[in-house]
Design a protein around this motif. Structure first.
Motif, PDB file in Angstrom:
ATOM      1  N   ASP A 257       0.778  -1.169   0.190  1.00 37.09           N
ATOM      2  CA  ASP A 257      -0.090  -0.095  -0.032  1.00 37.09           C
ATOM      3  C   ASP A 257       0.663   1.104   0.165  1.00 37.09           C
ATOM      4  OD1 ASP A 257      -2.441  -1.348  -0.228  1.00 37.09           O
ATOM      5  OD2 ASP A 257      -2.746  -1.003   1.957  1.00 37.09           O
TER       6      ASP A 257
ATOM      7  N   SER B  77      -8.031   3.607  -1.231  1.00 37.00           N
ATOM      8  CA  SER B  77      -8.611   2.639  -0.401  1.00 37.00           C
ATOM      9  C   SER B  77      -9.680   2.866  -0.238  1.00 37.00           C
ATOM     10  CB  SER B  77      -7.822   2.364   0.638  1.00 37.00           C
ATOM     11  OG  SER B  77      -7.830   3.414   1.470  1.00 37.00           O
ATOM     12  N   LYS B  78     -10.473   4.109  -0.758  1.00 37.28           N
ATOM     13  CA  LYS B  78     -11.715   4.696   0.021  1.00 37.28           C
ATOM     14  C   LYS B  78     -12.832   4.597  -0.959  1.00 37.28           C
ATOM     15  CE  LYS B  78      -8.403   7.633   2.182  1.00 37.28           C
ATOM     16  NZ  LYS B  78      -8.048   9.056   2.549  1.00 37.28           N
ATOM     17  N   ILE B  79     -12.805   4.061  -2.187  1.00 36.36           N
ATOM     18  CA  ILE B  79     -13.970   3.740  -2.834  1.00 36.36           C
ATOM     19  C   ILE B  79     -13.408   2.765  -3.887  1.00 36.36           C
ATOM     20  CG2 ILE B  79     -15.122   6.120  -2.848  1.00 36.36           C
ATOM     21  CD1 ILE B  79     -14.135   7.021  -5.401  1.00 36.36           C
ATOM     22  N   ARG B  80     -14.541   2.355  -4.500  1.00 35.26           N
ATOM     23  CA  ARG B  80     -14.420   1.110  -5.311  1.00 35.26           C
ATOM     24  C   ARG B  80     -15.040   1.098  -6.784  1.00 35.26           C
ATOM     25  NH1 ARG B  80     -10.978  -3.106  -3.906  1.00 35.26           N
ATOM     26  NH2 ARG B  80     -10.478  -3.259  -1.740  1.00 35.26           N
ATOM     27  N   GLN B  81     -16.113   1.559  -6.567  1.00 34.04           N
ATOM     28  CA  GLN B  81     -17.108   1.567  -7.949  1.00 34.04           C
ATOM     29  C   GLN B  81     -17.892   2.913  -7.846  1.00 34.04           C
ATOM     30  OE1 GLN B  81     -18.877  -1.760  -6.932  1.00 34.04           O
ATOM     31  NE2 GLN B  81     -20.470  -1.250  -5.543  1.00 34.04           N
TER      32      GLN B  81
ATOM     33  N   ASP C 110     -20.238   4.067  -5.179  1.00 32.66           N
ATOM     34  CA  ASP C 110     -19.459   4.635  -3.851  1.00 32.66           C
ATOM     35  C   ASP C 110     -19.498   6.289  -4.073  1.00 32.66           C
ATOM     36  OD1 ASP C 110     -19.200   1.807  -3.152  1.00 32.66           O
ATOM     37  OD2 ASP C 110     -17.007   1.916  -3.697  1.00 32.66           O
TER      38      ASP C 110
END
Ligand code: ADP
Ligand code: MG
Length: 606
Positions: A69, A80-84, A87
């Motif tokens: 990381d 690391s705070k959103i993926r898609q 979100d």
């Protein structure tokens, strides 16, 4: 033609992104603080050198990063705070764009080290102008440390935009203040060149935090507020209407814990305070809006200071009426202190004070004073020399009435020649000269006298100073503190003796003698703010004139004040004594004249 378009190299992309996100050292601090808070830190230490230009170091005790990381966080669009996409409308963290770290690393010498709870050892990565130079194991406690040295060292053009250390430091303290107000449960410490400037333990409640940051006196003038809205909750603290500032720098508004500077919220706030504070003034407010994340879009601006609401008018109206109701409830009406300050007789009064304030009360109503500063400054700015009815900036004193011009060359008896008839509505002197009828605006006249006197004093000897028996301690917020440090020499030229007092305050030891009876706390804050926004280039003289207008306003006889015959005659005499041939202060006309013919015309006698 060969192809002209090409894809930019990664480092250049990062520099471009940095242009949006990293404007100055305080932007670095803002981004790094957000990351530490997102990592659930409970204690954050910030060390600075040279206003953050040489060094910004932030150490937190958050959850840290593992080796992989630590390398990934330096890539663009790595988060690391959103993926898609969905979100994006569920954001509960301060960051989500994955841009800050690579941007900062692209324009500095950047080192980060970190360790997670589970890992046996931590890791350290060193980056120079966007290139990873070194990755190694490093012993360290849990959490993350990020060191940003020599910001913009490869971008001299951007470096030129940075200001003095004190100014940059002021911006940083303000950034920290904004975050720290929202997270009273987190410990914040800030040091500059080895000196501790902010030291906030974990507090038990928001009041303690506000007191520590904005000062106890301010805290005592705040009213708590907590309201349930159809879309969430509004809570925080509203400054009582007597407590105002000349800029919005004491307006702290938050949405879901994120500090924002949003037009709609600002408007709602001023709407709530309408008719309670003078136009052009701003209240002191710490206000938190909590709402479901799908009600608000924070992905509007790279620095995330602006937002978009799903139902803007609902939010606006709720906030405005909530404020209005809170302020109008009986608990919120605190009587204004120091409305009228009676003059204190003193053996070394200036001539003007002997003749006027000794017999007329000098009003120092807080709102009144502020109102008139603002008005005077507006008037000053708005009235160009070429405007009708305003004297040109060269030559004698002129006043125009419709179709007529009066010229006065500063001869020794002009106003005193007028035959006094009386006072109209406690605001205007009615006089006669030969066949002419004259009206004198007593407030404008007095303002002019004060202005001219201050100007002469300033030109000749510098202003007479008066040492204060009881020095006044001015508690400042970070931005104001920076303003003051920048304008100390000018303030001293204006007759204020100020000394730094602790980390965030100045002690006022002396003031211009002419101003010893006025509310100079407000005056000083305004003057410093004005001087600071106007800058110190060729505009200083203009700024000084403006300040003199401001000062003059504070000592003036107001309209609506009954004057005795003697006082009116003294006023006329005093008008003769000032030098109208100096540059005109672009005020409203002091007097207006009507000929017999003008009067007769009114009665259709011709
Ligand atoms: P963003 O905050 O928008 O995700 P950043 O570039 O600021 O983007 O950070 C990238 C990632 O690095 C974060 O998503 C987070 O996972 C990690 N990170 C950054 N700072 C810290 C920190 N102080 N502690 C733990 N993790 C961090
Ligand atoms: Mg971030």
């Amino acid at each position: 033609m060969p192809p002209q378009i090409h894809i930019l190299p990664e480092t250049l992309c990062n520099q471009i992104a940095a242009g949006e996100v990293v404007e100055r050292p305080s932007s670095v601090v803002k981004e790094l603080l957000e990351n530490s808070l997102d990592a659930a830190a409970t204690s954050i230490q910030i060390d600075l050198e040279r206003g953050g230009k040489s060094l910004v170091r932030i150490v937190d005790d958050g959850h840290g990063m593992g080796r992989e990381d630590l390398l990934l966080c330096l890539e663009r669009h790595a988060t690391s705070k959103i993926r898609q996409d969905t979100d994006l409308f569920q954001i509960r963290t301060l960051g989500f764009r994955g841009e800050a770290l690579p941007s900062i690393a692209a324009v500095s010498r950047f080192t980060t080290s970190s360790r997670t709870e589970e890992a046996d050892e931590g890791w350290e990565v060193r980056v120079e102008a966007g290139q990873v130079r070194d990755v190694r194991a490093a012993g360290r406690p849990r959490g993350t440390e990020i060191e940003v040295r020599n910001l913009f060292y490869k971008l001299p053009a951007r470096k030129k935009f940075l200001r003095r250390d004190e100014t940059e430091l002021g911006h940083i303290s303000e950034t920290v203040t904004r975050q720290a107000l929202a997270r009273y449960d987190v410990q914040f410490r800030l040091s500059h060149n080895g000196r501790t400037l902010i030291d906030l333990p974990r507090h038990a409640n928001p009041e303690e935090r506000i007191g520590a940051l904005l000062g106890r006196p301010t805290l005592s003038q705040l009213h708590p507020l907590r309201l349930t809205a159809p879309w969430g909750e509004v809570h925080g603290f509203l400054g009582e209407p007597g407590l105002t500032r000349s800029s919005a720098n004491a307006v702290y508004t938050y949405i879901n814990g994120r500090f924002i500077r949003d037009r709609l919220i600002q408007h709602a706030l001023l709407d709530g305070y309408r008719n309670l504070i003078p136009k052009g003034r701003y209240p002191v407010v710490v206000l938190f809006l909590e709402m479901a994340s799908e009600q608000v879009d924070v992905n509007v601006h790279p620095t995330k200071h602006e937002v978009r609401f799903r139902e803007p008018s609902g939010v606006h109206d709720f906030v405005a009426s909530g404020i209005r109701e809170t302020l109008s409830s009986p608990a919120a009406t605190v009587p204004e202190k120091g409305e009228v300050m009676p003059p204190v007789p003193s053996p070394q009064r200036s001539e003007m004070q002997r003749e006027f304030p000794a017999t007329l009360p000098v009003q120092s109503s807080r709102q009144d004073g502020k109102n008139s500063i603002k008005e005077a400054l507006d008037r000053y700015a708005a009235h160009g020399a070429d405007r009708e009815g305003i004297a040109p900036s060269t030559g004698g004193f002129q006043v125009t009435t419709p179709g007529r011009t009066e010229s006065h060359d500063g001869g020794d008896r002009f106003f005193a020649r007028f035959q006094l008839i009386g006072q109209y509505r406690n605001s205007y002197l009615v006089c006669q000269e030969d066949d002419d009828l004259l009206l004198i605006d007593q407030h404008a006249a007095h303002e002019r006298i004060g202005f001219e006197k201050l100007k002469v004093q300033l030109q000749q000897t510098g202003v007479e100073r008066q040492r204060l028996l009881f020095p006044l301690v001015l508690e400042l917020n970070a931005a104001e503190f920076a303003d003051f440090s920048e304008v100390l020499p000018q303030l001293s030229r204006l007759g204020f003796d100020l000394e730094e007092f602790g980390q965030r305050a100045y002690v006022v030891k002396g003031v211009p003698q002419l101003l010893q009876h006025v509310d100079f706390e407000t005056l000083l804050r305004d003057v410093a703010g004005e001087l600071n926004t106007i800058g110190s280039s060729g505009l200083v003289d203009e700024a000084l004139d403006k300040v003199l207008m401001t000062m003059a306003c504070h000592t003036m006889v107001r309209a609506n004040q009954s004057l005795s015959q003697q006082q009116m005659l003294a006023l006329l005499k005093e008008l003769d004594r000032i030098d109208f041939s100096s540059r005109c202060p672009h005020g409203r006309p002091v007097f207006t004249r009507m000929s017999l013919a003008d009067v007769e015309k009114l009665f259709q006698r011709r």
